[in-house]
Write a protein that holds these residues in place. Sequence first.
Motif, PDB file in Angstrom:
ATOM      1  N   ASP A 197       0.871  -1.175   0.000  1.00 56.85           N
ATOM      2  CA  ASP A 197       0.000   0.000   0.000  1.00 56.85           C
ATOM      3  C   ASP A 197       0.907   1.223   0.000  1.00 56.85           C
ATOM      4  OD1 ASP A 197      -2.506  -1.327  -0.007  1.00 56.85           O
ATOM      5  OD2 ASP A 197      -2.169  -1.885   2.087  1.00 56.85           O
ATOM      6  N   VAL A 198       0.792   2.007  -1.085  1.00 56.11           N
ATOM      7  CA  VAL A 198       1.763   3.074  -1.380  1.00 56.11           C
ATOM      8  C   VAL A 198       1.101   4.432  -1.230  1.00 56.11           C
ATOM      9  CG1 VAL A 198       3.284   4.011  -3.188  1.00 56.11           C
ATOM     10  CG2 VAL A 198       2.925   1.535  -3.022  1.00 56.11           C
ATOM     11  N   PHE A 199       1.860   5.372  -0.685  1.00 56.95           N
ATOM     12  CA  PHE A 199       1.424   6.786  -0.605  1.00 56.95           C
ATOM     13  C   PHE A 199       2.469   7.635  -1.327  1.00 56.95           C
ATOM     14  CE2 PHE A 199       1.419  10.700   2.367  1.00 56.95           C
ATOM     15  CZ  PHE A 199       0.545  11.387   1.547  1.00 56.95           C
ATOM     16  N   VAL A 200       1.997   8.518  -2.221  1.00 51.81           N
ATOM     17  CA  VAL A 200       2.880   9.400  -2.990  1.00 51.81           C
ATOM     18  C   VAL A 200       2.477  10.841  -2.722  1.00 51.81           C
ATOM     19  CG1 VAL A 200       3.816   9.923  -5.274  1.00 51.81           C
ATOM     20  CG2 VAL A 200       2.743   7.692  -4.860  1.00 51.81           C
ATOM     21  N   SER A 201       3.435  11.681  -2.296  1.00 48.22           N
ATOM     22  CA  SER A 201       3.142  13.122  -2.171  1.00 48.22           C
ATOM     23  C   SER A 201       3.599  13.814  -3.450  1.00 48.22           C
ATOM     24  CB  SER A 201       3.851  13.704  -0.947  1.00 48.22           C
ATOM     25  OG  SER A 201       5.257  13.582  -1.066  1.00 48.22           O
ATOM     26  N   GLY A 202       3.055  15.008  -3.698  1.00 47.90           N
ATOM     27  CA  GLY A 202       3.356  15.684  -4.969  1.00 47.90           C
ATOM     28  C   GLY A 202       2.924  14.817  -6.130  1.00 47.90           C
ATOM     29  N   ALA A 203       1.775  14.171  -5.974  1.00 44.80           N
ATOM     30  CA  ALA A 203       1.421  13.056  -6.871  1.00 44.80           C
ATOM     31  C   ALA A 203       1.004  13.489  -8.265  1.00 44.80           C
ATOM     32  CB  ALA A 203       0.316  12.214  -6.227  1.00 44.80           C
ATOM     33  N   ALA A 204       0.639  14.765  -8.447  1.00 43.08           N
ATOM     34  CA  ALA A 204       0.212  15.196  -9.784  1.00 43.08           C
ATOM     35  C   ALA A 204       1.352  15.835 -10.575  1.00 43.08           C
ATOM     36  CB  ALA A 204      -0.961  16.165  -9.669  1.00 43.08           C
ATOM     37  N   GLY A 205       2.564  15.772 -10.038  1.00 44.00           N
ATOM     38  CA  GLY A 205       3.703  16.365 -10.728  1.00 44.00           C
ATOM     39  C   GLY A 205       4.405  15.373 -11.633  1.00 44.00           C
ATOM     40  N   ALA A 206       5.551  15.808 -12.167  1.00 48.61           N
ATOM     41  CA  ALA A 206       6.290  14.994 -13.136  1.00 48.61           C
ATOM     42  C   ALA A 206       6.684  13.650 -12.528  1.00 48.61           C
ATOM     43  CB  ALA A 206       7.536  15.754 -13.597  1.00 48.61           C
ATOM     44  N   VAL A 207       7.322  13.685 -11.374  1.00 42.25           N
ATOM     45  CA  VAL A 207       7.789  12.442 -10.745  1.00 42.25           C
ATOM     46  C   VAL A 207       6.606  11.680 -10.133  1.00 42.25           C
ATOM     47  CG1 VAL A 207       9.235  11.482  -8.901  1.00 42.25           C
ATOM     48  CG2 VAL A 207      10.106  13.391 -10.288  1.00 42.25           C
ATOM     49  N   GLY A 208       5.808  12.389  -9.333  1.00 40.65           N
ATOM     50  CA  GLY A 208       4.743  11.727  -8.571  1.00 40.65           C
ATOM     51  C   GLY A 208       3.721  11.020  -9.442  1.00 40.65           C
ATOM     52  N   SER A 209       3.354  11.629 -10.572  1.00 43.12           N
ATOM     53  CA  SER A 209       2.323  11.005 -11.420  1.00 43.12           C
ATOM     54  C   SER A 209       2.846   9.704 -12.024  1.00 43.12           C
ATOM     55  CB  SER A 209       1.861  11.969 -12.514  1.00 43.12           C
ATOM     56  OG  SER A 209       2.918  12.320 -13.374  1.00 43.12           O
ATOM     57  N   LEU A 210       4.164   9.617 -12.198  1.00 42.77           N
ATOM     58  CA  LEU A 210       4.749   8.369 -12.711  1.00 42.77           C
ATOM     59  C   LEU A 210       4.879   7.343 -11.596  1.00 42.77           C
ATOM     60  CD1 LEU A 210       7.471   9.908 -15.053  1.00 42.77           C
ATOM     61  CD2 LEU A 210       5.243   8.961 -15.702  1.00 42.77           C
ATOM     62  N   VAL A 211       5.284   7.778 -10.406  1.00 41.68           N
ATOM     63  CA  VAL A 211       5.424   6.835  -9.284  1.00 41.68           C
ATOM     64  C   VAL A 211       4.108   6.092  -9.059  1.00 41.68           C
ATOM     65  CG1 VAL A 211       5.765   6.646  -6.788  1.00 41.68           C
ATOM     66  CG2 VAL A 211       7.221   8.179  -8.129  1.00 41.68           C
ATOM     67  N   GLY A 212       3.018   6.845  -9.005  1.00 41.74           N
ATOM     68  CA  GLY A 212       1.719   6.222  -8.741  1.00 41.74           C
ATOM     69  C   GLY A 212       1.345   5.223  -9.821  1.00 41.74           C
ATOM     70  N   GLN A 213       1.610   5.593 -11.075  1.00 42.12           N
ATOM     71  CA  GLN A 213       1.258   4.675 -12.174  1.00 42.12           C
ATOM     72  C   GLN A 213       2.187   3.461 -12.205  1.00 42.12           C
ATOM     73  OE1 GLN A 213      -0.281   6.599 -15.977  1.00 42.12           O
ATOM     74  NE2 GLN A 213       0.940   8.258 -15.135  1.00 42.12           N
ATOM     75  N   PHE A 214       3.475   3.676 -11.948  1.00 40.96           N
ATOM     76  CA  PHE A 214       4.415   2.538 -11.922  1.00 40.96           C
ATOM     77  C   PHE A 214       3.974   1.536 -10.844  1.00 40.96           C
ATOM     78  CE2 PHE A 214       8.446   5.148 -13.393  1.00 40.96           C
ATOM     79  CZ  PHE A 214       7.848   5.360 -14.620  1.00 40.96           C
ATOM     80  N   ALA A 215       3.596   2.066  -9.677  1.00 38.64           N
ATOM     81  CA  ALA A 215       3.198   1.188  -8.568  1.00 38.64           C
ATOM     82  C   ALA A 215       1.948   0.390  -8.955  1.00 38.64           C
ATOM     83  CB  ALA A 215       2.963   2.020  -7.309  1.00 38.64           C
TER      84      ALA A 215
END
Length: 338
Positions: free
Chosen positions: A150-168
């Motif tokens: 279960d993953v939590f991403v901050s700054g999730a709508a930015g360049a890095v964050g939007s990819l982290v969430g999708q990769f996960a």
Amino acid sequence: MAATTREWHLAARPHGEPTPEDFRLVEVPVPEPAAGQVVVRMVVMSVDPYMRGRMRSGPSYAPPWEVGEVMKGGAVGRVVDSRAPELPEGSLVLTDAAWRETAVLDAAAVTRLPAEEDVSPSWYLGVLGMPGLTAYAGLFRVGAFREGDDVFVSGAAGAVGSLVGQFARLRGAGSVVGSAGSPEKVAWLRELGFTAAFSYRDGVARGLAETAPDGIDLFFDNVGGEHLEAAIGAFRVHGRAALCGSISGYNAVEPPPGPRNMGLMVGKRLTLRGFLVSDHADLRPEFTETVTGWLRSGDLVVRETVHEGIEQAVPAFLDLLRGGNVGKMVVRLAPDPD
Ligand SMILES: NC(=O)c1ccc[n+]([C@@H]2O[C@H](COP(=O)([O-])OP(=O)(O)OC[C@H]3O[C@@H](n4cnc5c(N)ncnc54)[C@H](OP(=O)(O)O)[C@@H]3O)[C@@H](O)[C@H]2O)c1
């Protein structure tokens, strides 16, 4: 070839939030290229949060920009004149010589990019570039992501964050929660397939308690401060954090307060690990193959916020620091001739 070019110089070191007066747009001559050099016309340049750190003097992992000199940053450009046989005219290249329209560069200082019809040049500054590798290395290596996390991403709508969430999500996360600064960004995160999302402006601990009531295993932190404190509170035993950035403190004049609940780290046996993407360059081939595959299959959604023209580079950067971007913020400097 243009006889002159425009470039942005650092005019002053800001105190707190940068202002337009901290920058100056200057017109300078373009020198003749020497043997082994190329003339590069920038097509698109990047503005990134790390640049706020370059405006500051003092100890850092990278040297500061100097007052009165051209600023540096990533750009993709075309070779428009060449004195280097390995980089013929028309080559697409990645450089760190942005904040200007045209530059004369040593061929050894630029990276030739493949000519792929289905890849936008700007993607080499985002999903297939530094932010993409940051997301990949931070999630999979530094954060030691495991299927079912279960993953939590901050700054999730930015360049890095939007990819982290999708990769996960693509690798089988149990759930992915993201935080961002506006209801519009939160709505977009839900469209991207995040399990849940919330606006941190209504309180981080409250938003996280509502969206991840059973706790989290892995936190990818782009923001720091209140976000890190809330994540420490929400972690299960053996929770892990990949500390990527702390943008909530980048304009701070005084050191921001640390999380007040660090004592929980012991009982929960937490691992909090900072990282720099530059330490993970060995992952690039695996990253490029995997992410290109996700792009081609349509599994990965990429969004950019695009400003037009060198005059807009500083407004774009200031806007980035205030949350004016969704996905990667870039500035298009010239129509791509190819
Ligand atoms: N460790 C590394 O090697 C590495 C490499 C690349 C990037 N990074 C870091 O990763 C983070 C994200 O970078 P990025 O390129 O993807 O930028 P980004 O997220 O596309 O853009 C910056 C975002 O930060 C948010 N923000 C600004 N002030 C904030 C505040 N006070 N509290 C919470 N959010 C705030 C804004 O979104 P909201 O509207 O949501 O507030 C803004 O859109 C940054 O911290 C950056 O320094 C680290």
